[in-house]
Design an enzyme around this catalytic site. Structure first.
Site, PDB file in Angstrom:
ATOM      1  N   ASP A  58       0.849  -1.199   0.000  1.00 52.06           N
ATOM      2  CA  ASP A  58       0.000   0.000   0.000  1.00 52.06           C
ATOM      3  C   ASP A  58       0.891   1.258   0.000  1.00 52.06           C
ATOM      4  OD1 ASP A  58      -2.243   1.715   0.360  1.00 52.06           O
ATOM      5  OD2 ASP A  58      -3.311   0.151   1.442  1.00 52.06           O
ATOM      6  N   ASP A 101      -5.849   3.011  -6.554  1.00 54.25           N
ATOM      7  CA  ASP A 101      -6.833   3.350  -5.524  1.00 54.25           C
ATOM      8  C   ASP A 101      -7.218   4.821  -5.718  1.00 54.25           C
ATOM      9  OD1 ASP A 101      -8.401   3.171  -3.294  1.00 54.25           O
ATOM     10  OD2 ASP A 101      -6.778   2.868  -1.869  1.00 54.25           O
ATOM     11  N   ARG A 151     -10.522   1.048  -7.752  1.00 55.65           N
ATOM     12  CA  ARG A 151     -11.665   1.208  -6.850  1.00 55.65           C
ATOM     13  C   ARG A 151     -12.845   1.882  -7.555  1.00 55.65           C
ATOM     14  NH1 ARG A 151     -10.796   4.120  -1.125  1.00 55.65           N
ATOM     15  NH2 ARG A 151     -10.984   5.994  -2.397  1.00 55.65           N
ATOM     16  N   ASP A 191     -13.582   0.336   0.876  1.00 58.49           N
ATOM     17  CA  ASP A 191     -13.205   0.276   2.290  1.00 58.49           C
ATOM     18  C   ASP A 191     -14.358  -0.194   3.159  1.00 58.49           C
ATOM     19  OD1 ASP A 191     -10.863   1.174   1.272  1.00 58.49           O
ATOM     20  OD2 ASP A 191     -11.101   3.240   1.940  1.00 58.49           O
ATOM     21  N   HIS A 210      -7.295  -7.839   3.156  1.00 49.82           N
ATOM     22  CA  HIS A 210      -6.742  -6.496   3.289  1.00 49.82           C
ATOM     23  C   HIS A 210      -7.139  -5.955   4.663  1.00 49.82           C
ATOM     24  CE1 HIS A 210      -5.081  -2.716   2.262  1.00 49.82           C
ATOM     25  NE2 HIS A 210      -6.150  -2.115   1.798  1.00 49.82           N
TER      26      HIS A 210
END
Lengths: 939, 434
Positions: free
Chosen positions: A425, A538, A597, A613, A671
């Site tokens: 990340d 992302d 995303r 998320d 994740h």
């Protein structure tokens, strides 16, 4: 770092565990939605001017006039190949061009001629070709009806909600001033008033009063403020709306992304479903709020027919759904039926978008498969991922440094759990400068990647589309000097806050920008990258921490267009440019893998998406099923949810159940948020490690089937993960199921998603069909609710009688290690002792399957006591080392002998075992190469 | 050592000499210890007894036994395991899924016999390296263990010392109380004398008590202030007692401290008497909060109460601090007290945890220290630190990391965890079982 953190805390994180709804607009807070929604169903002011009708080989055009303000629209109707109708409505002469969405359709959809069946002063009737399908254009009020025989399939503007806010000159400031000196004459102060308005003024029409009414300036037309953000709207009101009525339809699906049930709910009394790509912090389940992606495609389904509506518009969009049966109880519906007083069920849908034009594709089905093919013919199919991308992914925000990566990698081997990808990340970068590495934590990225390569494993690093404004950062300097950044309304580079602090946003809608971006993935540009390193995009909504609704200002400029016009398209372009970069760096040889995303219609062509998320809560585990099912229905098969939940820390039970569920969903990645305790699979005691290992191993064993399903998705647009009704379209019991699904046609999965579950009730569809428990081989009849007692190790999965599924039983530490391993065929016989299945094999990672037809595609058939393998793709060529090690026939009877016949004429006897209690016949070691023809005859 | 090496060489030679022969006799992947179960040309019975198969089905790349025992040399059984002899290094079992997976797992390369992977036999090299590191470890352990003995000895003395002091203090306290009691008796018996005499007497009596008390307090104070118990109270020792700050500005400078000590750098007990009056008031004031319990006793009791290991070998860490400087932070471990982190370039110190308990596994409790209840994390737990202790000659923090948000891990070497070294021969033999 300090200011960013403060901002981050203040702006995004409210400190509670729920979404801060106040950060996001309701329809009432979105001026155009409020204006449009205030319009109630009734007589449409629009009239078709039949005298303007023109019919060419490819389309019909016709002008529409709004009798209230005399503004004319141009209607274009196309009959498209594959049983689709395209309806396009734009202003006849807009003040300036209105945005038409580019780059989503894979081509100009091929048309078929429309023929005029009849015409009178009330309208025209056109033939849509076969099946006695007709398109009726009614003139006054304007409406469109698509009929089949005497049945109306779908009507447009039947509720009169067609509304087109024409572009106009701002008058609230100018004209009021001018009217003082120019008395009442309607002279345009700028001399540019458009023709329609002049016409309207000259024509002493009955609707003049309404015309004035229509022109009235409402709040939010020329400026709109939400929280502290002001949207300057230099083009004024520009929204559009159209209603669709679906007689006979009670179920509509699609329009992701929403954390809601598979079957869409009526929106009366609440907010419409919203489509606007947003970074929603800690989203809640079961509501129509917008999330990270938007695919403006809705499917309607009844036992008779499946259809689709594709609203090609990339601006903020709201979708209202109402149904005349929605509020009724089952009893009420029965009463209607008994009394014979039932009106036909009907679903009404209304689409509202902030700008652009009406461009809608009506996919007429009639079967679910047809709708998938139709949509695929418009926007393309799922990118065929590298085989390893279908395996297990281990992610965390963040794996801290090279030693951490090595330790986690070793942990998987120590605990004998397979994995293919480890992810890094944002913390892996040098100060959130993408394409770089933290020099202390990742000083030798190539050594690290080589270490993974040595174990035939891979890595994904994150590359987000916000670029740190820093004059010592090469990427920023180049984008700035090339003028590739999105511009603010004042013309300067648009800047906003994101992870790196002050950031610029590259204009991915610009093809030159995309080409440059793609070139940054070349091995010599992206330092430290290697061929086993892939990419994650992302925050590509885009996320702007200090922007309105945590995204970009709508008046920011992408070339000549406002973000308002194409907002929902930005994320698609980011993923596209990245995927193209990964293809280019290999010289066009290797298939890319990019996770994003944010997405839009067509994003399926570029890679995978995930549900963003989520949180470590049982509700979020449950919602992962309808969320991915909804995406699958509209083309995006490669979908998954963060296993374990991103925010918060899962209980051990939830983590195990999530692995068990994720193992049977397309994109399988664990994740976790930076602030959560570590949760690698072996940190919860040996028993839980074993449970997780078993779930992951089931995934790996089934990879041949997954790969074949993705090949199909790529080839024909059929979803990988399917609602049951797709295969059992007439079984009303399946229409609103959120807790189970099919993989392809042949596997039914009902994961355990309840805390402390002792049992689940799975619905096995198909009257006269049978299903086999894949673990016990127990046979169950179809068309029943089956109660299954469960323990913590249970993952209820059933194979359809009549199918053949290939597995690789030798699970190794990564999918690449299993490449040459033999197959075990699971033949589940139907009650008529028949079964069929497929096997697809290629090199697993290049485009050679496509460019050079290097693949194997076999058809397995079991009939008349013989199982055979034949070639489904005679034009293709590929050799595999894999062979058939075992054949397990479920629902079999005991043969006296089993003979293997190969094309060279050789025959050999196979040994077998027969389990009479379960009727399972196991043929020992046929040993034939998986790419060859063969037959096994049972006697 | 040379003797040990010779032994090793002999065992290696033995292994290599018989290696080839053994390979022919037993099926691939079978350890010598199981050879007896795999008799060529005789039916093979799965080791779990579940079935019996012809011998040609052993290692025929098809799994017949539920326990995987018929395929020790192929990847056919999901639960099988493969034995690498690894001559020159340590023999091992690997999951049979690692046979021919293209990755070299056995240092003798025997796991990749048909995958195309090019593996180098690294057993000798690995064996050499391991022996080297074992040797180094053994030396460290040896020296470390000697140091540990010393530590134990010192701790014992220190402990006795402290116990002694405590007893003494408690004794003197008791003595004082007795004196007071005696004087009270005197006072009571002298109740009758005339008023004047009585008053005089009372005064003297009070003065006596006051002086006695003062003396005791001074002695207590000296012990308390003499941190390193070297018989002197030094400037450094005094400086940590902010309560003595004459100008109460929150800091006790060296000059101020020297002033308190009458200009000296350190004072012994007798000199201390002369400066006592200057310190007394502030010092005693600091004790007033708990006048009943003498804090020195308390501290001593506390220290004696700590679990410093089976032989108090960790006692020497008490009231010490060890630092490690990384690129961003200075980490500070004060055993039995706290762990903290201070940014190198400004910023306040963060408490990463207070002494909690020994937290090693049951059989090795004293190998891990746990510090918890540190500063809270945003939306997270309180910070905590796990300190892993390994044997070393030096007492140092060797690394720190934050594997999970707000959960720190520290590696710390100390002779106190060194185990009595096995003889090197034993060590090497234990690892080259053939």
């Amino acid at each position: 770092m300090g200011p960013l953190l403060v901002l981050w805390l203040a702006g995004c994180l409210s400190g509670t565990w729920a979404v801060d709804r106040g950060n996001f607009k309701t329809c009432d807070q979105s001026a155009f939605c409020k204006r449009q929604r205030a319009l109630k169903p009734g007589q449409s002011p629009y009239r078709a001017l039949l005298e303007t009708l023109e019919l060419t080989n490819t389309k019909l055009t016709l002008q529409l006039i709004n009798d209230n303000n005399k503004v004319r629209l141009l209607l274009e109707l196309y009959r498209l190949q594959g049983n689709m109708t395209r309806v396009k409505i734009n202003e006849l002469k807009p003040l300036k061009p209105r945005f038409e969405v580019p780059d989503v359709l894979i081509n100009d959809p091929p048309t078929e001629p429309l023929s005029l069946l009849s015409r009178d002063e009330n309208g025209v009737v056109l033939s849509l070709g076969a099946d006695s399908q007709r398109l009726i254009v009614s003139a006054k009020p304007f409406r469109l009806d698509i009929m089949e025989g005497r049945e109306v399939l779908l009507s447009l503007n039947s509720r009169g909600l067609l509304a087109f806010e024409h572009l106009r000159i701002r008058k609230d400031t100018c004209q009021e001033v001018m009217s003082l000196s120019l008395s009442h004459s309607k002279v345009d102060p700028e001399g540019t008033e458009n023709k329609e308005e002049t016409e309207a003024a000259n024509e002493p029409a009955e609707g003049e009063e309404e015309a004035k009414e229509d022109e009235k300036v409402e709040d939010g037309m020329w400026e709109e403020t939400f929280k502290s953000h002001t949207d300057s709207k230099p083009n004024g009101p520009s929204s559009i709306s159209l209603d669709f009525s679906l007689p006979g339809v009670e179920n509509v699906y699609g329009i992701p992304e929403h954390a809601d049930s598979l079957k869409l709910k009526a929106t009366d009394g609440g907010d419409p479903y919203r489509l606007f790509n947003l970074d929603v912090f800690q989203y809640e389940v079961f509501n129509p709020m917008a999330l990270y992606g938007a695919i403006p495609v809705m499917l309607s389904h009844s036992a008779q027919r499946t259809m689709g509506i594709f609203w090609l518009n990339a601006a903020e969009t709201w979708v209202d759904i109402s149904s005349n049966t929605a509020g009724k109880t089952v009893f009420g519906q029965m009463l209607d039926y008994v009394q014979g007083s039932s009106e036909t069920p009907q679903t009404d849908v209304r689409w509202i978008s902030e700008s652009g034009i009406i461009d809608v594709f009506i996919m007429l089905g009639p079967t679910p498969t047809d709708v998938f093919s139709q949509y695929a013919s418009l926007t393309g199919t799922q990118a065929f991922p590298p085989l390893s991308a279908l395996a297990y992914h281990q992610c965390r925000w963040n794996y801290n440094d090279q030693e951490d990566v090595a330790a986690v990698d070793q942990g998987f081997d120590d605990h004998d759990i397979p994995y293919d990808f480890i992810w890094l990340d944002i913390e892996h970068t040098d100060g959130k400068r993408y394409f770089t590495w933290d020099p202390h934590k990742f000083p030798q990225p190539k050594d690290m990647l080589q270490g993974l390569l040595d174990k035939r494993r891979k890595m994904v690093t994150i590359v987000d589309p916000h670029i740190k404004v820093d004059s010592s950062y090469k990427i920023h300097n180049e984008i700035r000097s090339k003028g590739f950044y999105v511009k603010s309304k004042d013309g300067g580079d648009y800047e906003g806050w994101c992870w790196p602090g002050n950031s610029g946003y590259p204009d991915f809608t610009n093809p030159e920008m995309r080409a440059w971006w793609a070139s940054m993935f070349a091995y010599d540009q992206y330092e430290g990258s290697m061929e086993n390193m892939y990419t994650w995009n992302d925050m590509n909504e885009p996320s702007v921490f200090n922007g309105p609704e945590v995204t970009m200002h709508k008046d920011a400029l992408h070339g000549n267009w406002e973000n308002r016009d194409l907002h929902n398209l930005y994320g698609l372009y980011v993923q596209r440019a990245t995927a193209e970069g990964l293809i280019e760096r290999s010289g066009g040889v290797e298939r890319p893998f990019v996770l994003a995303r944010a997405f839009f219609a067509g994003s399926q062509r570029y890679g995978a998406v995930w549900t963003g998320d989520n949180a470590a809560e049982w509700e979020h585990l449950k919602i992962s099923i309808p969320m991915c099912l909804s995406l699958g229905l509209v083309g995006v098969s490669f979908c998954g949810a963060d296993v374990g939940g991103f925010f918060k820390s899962p209980s051990t039970e939830l983590l195990v159940r999530w692995y068990q569920t994720g193992a049977y969903q397309p994109f399988f990645r664990a994740h976790a948020h930076l602030d959560t305790p570590r949760r690698e699979p072996w940190l919860f005691g040996p028993e839980n490690t074993a449970l997780i290992r078993e779930a992951v191993r089931q995934r790996y064993a089934l990879l041949p089937y997954w790969y074949q399903l993705f090949y199909h998705a790529h080839h024909s647009g059929q979803p990988v993960m399917r609602p049951l009704w797709v295969e059992y379209p007439q079984d009303t019991a399946t229409f609103s199921m959120d807790d189970q699904f099919l993989l392809g046609r042949d596997l039914l999965v009902h994961p355990v998603t309840e805390e402390g579950a002792r049992g689940v009730t799975a619905y096995l569809p198909g009257k006269g069909e049978v299903w086999f428990d894949v673990h016990t081989f127990q046979k169950h009849n179809g068309a029943q609710n089956l109660y299954i007692p469960v323990t913590i190790s249970s993952i209820p999965v059933f194979q359809r009688g009549g199918s053949i599924i290939s597995r690789k039983a030798r699970v190794r530490r990564s999918s690449s290690c299993m490449e040459h391993d033999p197959y075990t065929l699971f033949v589940a016989l139907s009650p008529k002792r028949f079964a069929q299945g497929e096997l697809y094999i290629d090199d697993g990672h290049t485009f050679n399957f496509d460019k050079q037809k290097q693949f194997i595609h076999r058809r397995f058939s079991f009939a008349n006591n013989a199982l055979s393998s034949r070639n489904l793709a005679p034009g293709s060529q590929f050799t595999t080392f894999s062979w058939v090690e075992k054949i397990v026939i479920l629902g079999a009877s005991k043969p006296s002998k089993a003979t293997l016949k190969t094309p060279d004429g050789k025959e050999s006897q196979l040994e077998f075992e027969f389990d009479a209690s379960m009727s399972v016949l196991t043929l020992r070691k046929p040993g034939v190469n998986a790419g060859l023809d063969w037959t096994v005859v049972l006697q | 050592m040379s003797c040990a090496l010779l032994l090793l060489l002999m065992s290696l030679a033995l292994a290599m000499g018989t290696g080839a022969a053994v390979e022919i006799q037993r099926p691939r992947g079978v350890p010598l210890s199981s050879e007896q179960f795999y008799e060529e040309n005789k039916p093979f019975t799965c080791l779990d007894g579940s079935s019996t198969i012809p011998f040609d089905r052993v290692n025929d790349d098809y799994c017949d036994c539920r326990d995987g025992s018929d395929e020790p040399g192929t990847a056919a059984c999901p639960n099988g395991s493969f034995h690498c002899t690894n001559a020159g290094f340590r023999p091992t079992f690997i999951p049979s899924s690692r046979i021919n997976d293209g990755i070299c797992d056995c240092c003798d390369t025997t796991d990749e016999y048909n995958s195309g992977a090019t593996c180098q036999n690294t057993c000798r090299e690995m064996g050499r390296k391991e022996r080297e590191s074992l040797q180094i470890m053994a030396e460290i352990t040896k020296e470390g263990f000697l140091l540990k003995q010393q530590l134990i000895h010192e701790a014992k003395r220190g402990q006795e010392d402290k116990q002694g002091k405590l007893t003494e203090l408690q004794g003197s306290k008791k003595g004082l109380e007795e004196k007071v009691e005696a004087l009270r008796t005197v006072k009571e018996t002298a109740e009758d004398p005339e008023k004047e005499a009585k008053e005089r007497h009372l005064k003297a009596w009070e003065e006596l008590i006051r002086m006695e008390k003062d003396k005791t307090r001074m002695a207590e104070a000296f012990l308390e202030l003499d941190d390193d118990a070297d018989g002197y109270v030094s400037v450094a020792e005094l400086q940590s007692h902010l309560e003595l700050d004459p100008d109460s500005d929150g800091s006790l400078s060296e000059t101020e401290t020297q002033g308190l000590l009458g200009g000296a750098d350190k004072v012994d007990t007798s000199t201390f008497e002369t400066v006592w009056s200057g310190i007394k008031d502030k010092y005693l004031q600091s004790l007033i909060c708990d006048p009943e319990c003498i804090s020195i006793c308390r501290n001593l009791e506390k220290e004696i109460g700590f679990d410093f290991g089976p032989s108090a070998e960790f006692a020497y860490l008490y009231s010490q601090c060890y630092e490690l400087s990384t690129s961003e932070y200075i980490y500070r471990l004060c055993p039995f007290n706290r762990v903290s982190q201070k940014p190198k370039f400004g910023g306040s110190e963060t408490n990463l945890g207070l002494w909690g308990q020994w937290a090693g596994p049951e059989d090795n409790l004293y190998s891990v220290m746990k510090y918890d209840h540190g500063q809270g994390c945003w939306q997270g737990p309180n910070r905590s630190t796990t300190v892993k202790l390994t044997c070393g000659k030096e007492t140092v923090v060797t690394s720190t990391s934050e594997p999970s948000r707000c959960e720190y891990l520290m590696e710390f070497t100390t002779p106190a965890v060194c185990q009595e070294p096995a003889s090197l021969d034993e060590v090497l033999h234990g690892h080259t079982e053939l």
